[in-house]
Design an enzyme around this catalytic site. Structure first.
Site, mmCIF file in Angstrom:
data_model
loop_
_atom_site.group_PDB
_atom_site.id
_atom_site.type_symbol
_atom_site.label_atom_id
_atom_site.label_comp_id
_atom_site.label_asym_id
_atom_site.label_seq_id
_atom_site.Cartn_x
_atom_site.Cartn_y
_atom_site.Cartn_z
ATOM 1 N N CYS A 154 5.658 -4.220 16.658
ATOM 2 C CA CYS A 154 5.143 -2.997 17.605
ATOM 3 C C CYS A 154 3.827 -3.113 17.742
ATOM 4 O O CYS A 154 2.832 -3.355 16.972
ATOM 5 C CB CYS A 154 5.526 -1.632 16.995
ATOM 6 S SG CYS A 154 7.274 -1.288 16.502
ATOM 7 N N GLY A 205 6.905 -1.566 6.712
ATOM 8 C CA GLY A 205 8.398 -2.025 6.666
ATOM 9 C C GLY A 205 9.235 -1.115 7.637
ATOM 10 O O GLY A 205 8.758 0.346 7.823
ATOM 11 N N GLU A 206 10.379 -1.732 7.795
ATOM 12 C CA GLU A 206 11.155 -0.785 8.703
ATOM 13 C C GLU A 206 12.395 -0.425 7.675
ATOM 14 O O GLU A 206 13.251 -1.246 7.299
ATOM 15 C CB GLU A 206 11.791 -1.558 9.790
ATOM 16 C CG GLU A 206 13.026 -1.327 10.471
ATOM 17 C CD GLU A 206 13.184 0.371 10.820
ATOM 18 O OE1 GLU A 206 12.363 0.770 11.504
ATOM 19 O OE2 GLU A 206 14.017 0.924 10.142
ATOM 20 N N GLU A 263 0.836 -1.109 -0.051
ATOM 21 C CA GLU A 263 0.011 0.171 0.114
ATOM 22 C C GLU A 263 0.833 1.076 -0.125
ATOM 23 O O GLU A 263 1.785 1.190 0.469
ATOM 24 C CB GLU A 263 -0.892 0.030 1.305
ATOM 25 C CG GLU A 263 -1.978 -1.226 1.121
ATOM 26 C CD GLU A 263 -3.020 -1.164 2.196
ATOM 27 O OE1 GLU A 263 -4.036 -1.704 2.149
ATOM 28 O OE2 GLU A 263 -2.763 -0.540 3.401
ATOM 29 N N CYS A 300 -1.450 6.480 9.335
ATOM 30 C CA CYS A 300 -0.101 5.606 9.713
ATOM 31 C C CYS A 300 -0.300 4.349 10.601
ATOM 32 O O CYS A 300 -1.290 4.226 11.396
ATOM 33 C CB CYS A 300 0.806 6.453 10.795
ATOM 34 S SG CYS A 300 1.763 7.714 9.714
ATOM 35 N N CYS A 348 6.358 -6.334 8.036
ATOM 36 C CA CYS A 348 7.429 -6.059 8.674
ATOM 37 C C CYS A 348 7.924 -7.012 9.841
ATOM 38 O O CYS A 348 6.831 -7.429 10.205
ATOM 39 C CB CYS A 348 6.811 -4.533 9.607
ATOM 40 S SG CYS A 348 8.369 -3.929 10.507
ATOM 41 N N ASN A 376 -4.115 5.542 15.475
ATOM 42 C CA ASN A 376 -5.031 4.918 14.550
ATOM 43 C C ASN A 376 -5.756 3.658 14.681
ATOM 44 O O ASN A 376 -4.798 2.760 14.426
ATOM 45 C CB ASN A 376 -4.830 5.273 12.917
ATOM 46 C CG ASN A 376 -4.436 6.830 12.747
ATOM 47 O OD1 ASN A 376 -5.312 7.436 12.529
ATOM 48 N ND2 ASN A 376 -3.107 6.919 12.377
ATOM 49 N N CYS A 412 0.627 -1.605 16.004
ATOM 50 C CA CYS A 412 0.849 -1.286 14.381
ATOM 51 C C CYS A 412 0.405 -2.269 13.648
ATOM 52 O O CYS A 412 0.510 -3.536 14.018
ATOM 53 C CB CYS A 412 2.253 -1.050 14.234
ATOM 54 S SG CYS A 412 2.686 -0.888 12.394
ATOM 55 N N SER A 419 10.677 6.625 15.809
ATOM 56 C CA SER A 419 9.278 6.378 16.306
ATOM 57 C C SER A 419 9.411 6.105 17.705
ATOM 58 O O SER A 419 10.094 4.938 18.115
ATOM 59 C CB SER A 419 8.832 5.004 15.713
ATOM 60 O OG SER A 419 8.527 5.334 14.274
ATOM 61 N N LEU A 420 9.418 7.175 18.549
ATOM 62 C CA LEU A 420 9.816 6.773 20.044
ATOM 63 C C LEU A 420 8.812 6.335 20.796
ATOM 64 O O LEU A 420 9.077 5.283 21.308
ATOM 65 C CB LEU A 420 10.202 8.226 20.593
ATOM 66 C CG LEU A 420 11.028 8.426 21.988
ATOM 67 C CD1 LEU A 420 12.286 7.472 21.966
ATOM 68 C CD2 LEU A 420 11.181 9.809 22.195
ATOM 69 N N HIS A 421 7.758 7.011 21.098
ATOM 70 C CA HIS A 421 6.239 6.363 21.517
ATOM 71 C C HIS A 421 6.418 6.164 23.060
ATOM 72 O O HIS A 421 5.398 6.060 23.545
ATOM 73 C CB HIS A 421 5.960 5.199 20.794
ATOM 74 C CG HIS A 421 5.851 5.497 19.280
ATOM 75 N ND1 HIS A 421 5.302 6.299 18.616
ATOM 76 C CD2 HIS A 421 6.102 4.586 18.390
ATOM 77 C CE1 HIS A 421 5.273 6.219 17.339
ATOM 78 N NE2 HIS A 421 5.828 5.222 17.088
ATOM 79 N N SER A 471 11.767 7.240 8.255
ATOM 80 C CA SER A 471 11.140 7.033 9.597
ATOM 81 C C SER A 471 11.841 5.525 10.276
ATOM 82 O O SER A 471 11.484 4.611 9.491
ATOM 83 C CB SER A 471 9.861 6.890 9.716
ATOM 84 O OG SER A 471 9.269 6.692 10.932
ATOM 85 N N CYS A 500 3.684 8.653 1.031
ATOM 86 C CA CYS A 500 4.025 7.707 2.036
ATOM 87 C C CYS A 500 4.305 6.239 1.530
ATOM 88 O O CYS A 500 3.475 5.618 1.008
ATOM 89 C CB CYS A 500 2.827 7.520 3.193
ATOM 90 S SG CYS A 500 3.409 6.645 4.314
HETATM 91 N N1 SAH Z 1 8.728 1.140 10.492
HETATM 92 C C1 SAH Z 1 9.179 2.449 10.440
HETATM 93 C C2 SAH Z 1 8.309 3.140 9.528
HETATM 94 C C3 SAH Z 1 6.858 2.776 9.220
HETATM 95 S S1 SAH Z 1 5.624 3.291 10.484
HETATM 96 C C4 SAH Z 1 8.660 3.255 11.947
HETATM 97 O O1 SAH Z 1 8.305 2.490 12.763
HETATM 98 O O2 SAH Z 1 9.126 4.294 11.962
HETATM 99 C C5 SAH Z 1 5.401 4.999 10.459
HETATM 100 C C6 SAH Z 1 4.877 5.563 11.734
HETATM 101 O O3 SAH Z 1 3.444 5.184 12.142
HETATM 102 C C7 SAH Z 1 5.632 5.250 13.070
HETATM 103 O O4 SAH Z 1 6.120 6.344 13.605
HETATM 104 C C8 SAH Z 1 4.751 4.137 13.533
HETATM 105 O O5 SAH Z 1 5.372 4.180 14.918
HETATM 106 C C9 SAH Z 1 3.560 4.900 13.490
HETATM 107 N N2 SAH Z 1 2.281 3.895 13.659
HETATM 108 C C10 SAH Z 1 2.324 2.509 13.548
HETATM 109 N N3 SAH Z 1 1.003 2.141 13.797
HETATM 110 C C11 SAH Z 1 0.273 3.196 14.172
HETATM 111 C C12 SAH Z 1 -1.140 3.489 14.522
HETATM 112 N N4 SAH Z 1 -1.892 2.346 14.649
HETATM 113 N N5 SAH Z 1 -1.563 4.931 14.718
HETATM 114 C C13 SAH Z 1 -0.654 5.702 14.300
HETATM 115 N N6 SAH Z 1 0.633 5.630 14.201
HETATM 116 C C14 SAH Z 1 1.099 4.352 13.963
HETATM 117 FE FE1 SF4 Z 2 7.347 -2.263 11.846
HETATM 118 FE FE2 SF4 Z 2 7.214 0.395 12.069
HETATM 119 FE FE3 SF4 Z 2 5.001 -0.979 12.461
HETATM 120 FE FE4 SF4 Z 2 7.035 -1.177 14.285
HETATM 121 S S1 SF4 Z 2 5.709 0.685 13.840
HETATM 122 S S2 SF4 Z 2 5.594 -2.968 13.293
HETATM 123 S S3 SF4 Z 2 8.690 -1.081 12.858
HETATM 124 S S4 SF4 Z 2 6.018 -0.686 10.263
#
Ligand code: SAH
Ligand code: SF4
Length: 392
Positions: free
Chosen positions: A137, A199-200, A113, A373, A133, A330, A140, A253-255, A231, A126
């Site tokens: 996480c 993906g990462e 996508e 995202c 991936c 989301n 995600c 992606s700190l969180h 990212s 994007c």
């Molecule tokens: N793998 C990489 C890039 C793809 S994810 C990474 O993790 O940075 C892109 C961004 O979307 C990251 O900051 C991720 O943490 C965030 N993300 C993932 N799932 C999400 C969700 N359900 N709601 C909001 N942001 C989310």
């Molecule tokens: Fe992979 Fe990024 Fe999703 Fe984590 S947030 S599972 S690294 S795509």
């Protein structure tokens, strides 16, 4: 007794030149017996037609001799991967499902996508770097997908070419008439790229690096590296390498601000804890107040959204040229998390704002089409499940 029909094996089609690097185009030219002394010039010609003009047919390449065009035509195509569905959100966000042809005889192809987010002065694409991936996480959706492979650099670049085709962003094309595509003097419909799809990216370092070379090449697709953001969830050893190799903007992606919580939200933290991650960020090549690192922080109700955590976030980032991006969570089907309430996000954002970080909350876009995202999860799994059921 009749034997069952042999299993169909997907054969790679005639290769497409779209998405290749300069070196790969050179190889493709060599393979059709182009003399060494012509390779550079011919590569330059193809480059211009493919990436600047968006040519779909060798016949358009008028400065390439007829004989050469015929040779190219016999061996290659200018095909793009197929867009199997397009969804347009009521806010103008577009989500494309793109089917990549098989990369070898064992591969049945993959679906990824790709999301386009228009704003008044810019358009952000994007892109995905992997199918699925390998990281998990917990908040995600992509992380729940089991089938994973790296995208080739060609497949990464093709996402931009497909997007420019779809929204009429090559010379001579007309944009769709819904009025939501940014346009005007010097404005490209796709002006920014974020590696925030599936993906990462730092687990697919070489292909991402090669793709960035093509995306940012001034004679072709011409995206400024300052408008390309990679990212990462925190693959620490590759962070300085990314700065040195690609020189793009970086997002982390700190969180979470504590290791115990980040260990559960972003399991990669167990390998590379927060202190190591921030240390790598401090040494990111090219870092300055004009080139800040973006820290993404997803707002999860009752999990990471307290005022104390906002204050700790500010403390952690002290002295580091940073932007903070608060992302409302989301939701996706089956998730155990909820998005923080709006007043809680506001309180968090006020603390961050008062510490000197501007406009930090990211407006969710394309929510009605599950394009935001972390909501991307490809159809590949479902397609394969169907194929198994059908006995393929
Ligand atoms: N793998 C990489 C890039 C793809 S994810 C990474 O993790 O940075 C892109 C961004 O979307 C990251 O900051 C991720 O943490 C965030 N993300 C993932 N799932 C999400 C969700 N359900 N709601 C909001 N942001 C989310
Ligand atoms: Fe992979 Fe990024 Fe999703 Fe984590 S947030 S599972 S690294 S795509």
């Amino acid at each position: 007794m009749t034997l069952p029909a042999p299993l169909p094996v997907a054969q790679p089609a005639t290769p497409s030149l779209v998405g290749l690097t300069r070196a790969e185009l050179g190889e493709a030219l060599r393979a059709i017996d182009t003399p060494d002394r012509e390779i550079r010039m011919r590569t330059g010609q193809l480059w211009h037609w493919i990436y600047f003009q968006g040519a779909k047919d060798f016949g358009e390449m008028l400065n390439v001799s007829k004989t050469m065009r015929a040779k190219l035509e016999a061996a290659y195509t200018l095909a793009r991967p197929e867009v199997t569905s397009e969804q347009v959100s009521n806010d103008g966000t577009r989500k494309w499902l793109i089917r990549m042809p098989p990369v070898d005889a064992r591969d049945r192809g993959a679906e990824i996508e790709c999301v386009y987010i228009p704003e008044s002065d810019r358009g952000t694409l994007c892109v995905s770097s992997q199918v699925g991936c390998t990281l998990t996480c917990t908040f995600c959706h992509t992380g729940t997908q089991r089938l994973v492979r790296n995208l080739t650099s060609q497949e990464i670049v093709q996402q931009l070419v497909v997007a420019r085709d779809q929204i009429g962003d090559f010379p001579g094309m007309t944009p769709p008439k819904d009025g939501l595509i940014p346009s005007g003097e010097g404005v490209r419909a796709v002006s920014n790229i974020v590696f925030m799809g599936m993906g990462e990216p730092l687990f697919n370092f070489d292909n991402v690096g090669n793709a960035i070379d093509v995306l940012s090449d001034g004679d072709g697709l011409s995206l400024s590296k300052r408008r390309i953001t990679v990212s990462t969830s925190g693959v620490v050893p590759e962070i300085p390498a990314l700065g040195a190799r690609a020189g793009t903007m970086l997002a982390i992606s700190l969180h979470a601000v504590r290791d115990d919580l980040r260990d559960t939200l972003v399991p990669l933290n167990k390998k590379y804890p927060i202190a190591d991650l921030l240390d790598a960020c401090r040494h990111y090549p090219g870092l300055s107040n004009a080139r800040r690192i973006t820290f993404e922080y997803v707002m999860l109700k009752g999990v990471n959204d307290s005022p104390a955590e906002a204050r700790e976030l500010v403390r952690l980032l002290k002295g580091l040229p940073a932007k903070i991006n608060l992302i409302p969570f989301n939701p996706w089907p089956g998730t155990k998390y909820e998005c923080s309430d709006w007043d809680v996000i506001e309180r968090f954002s006020d603390i961050v704002f008062n510490a000197g970080y501007a406009s930090p909350v990211r407006t969710p876009r394309g929510r009605d089409i599950l394009a935001a995202c972390g909501q991307l999860k490809s159809e590949t799994e479902k397609v394969r499940a169907r194929a198994v059921l059908m006995g393929e």
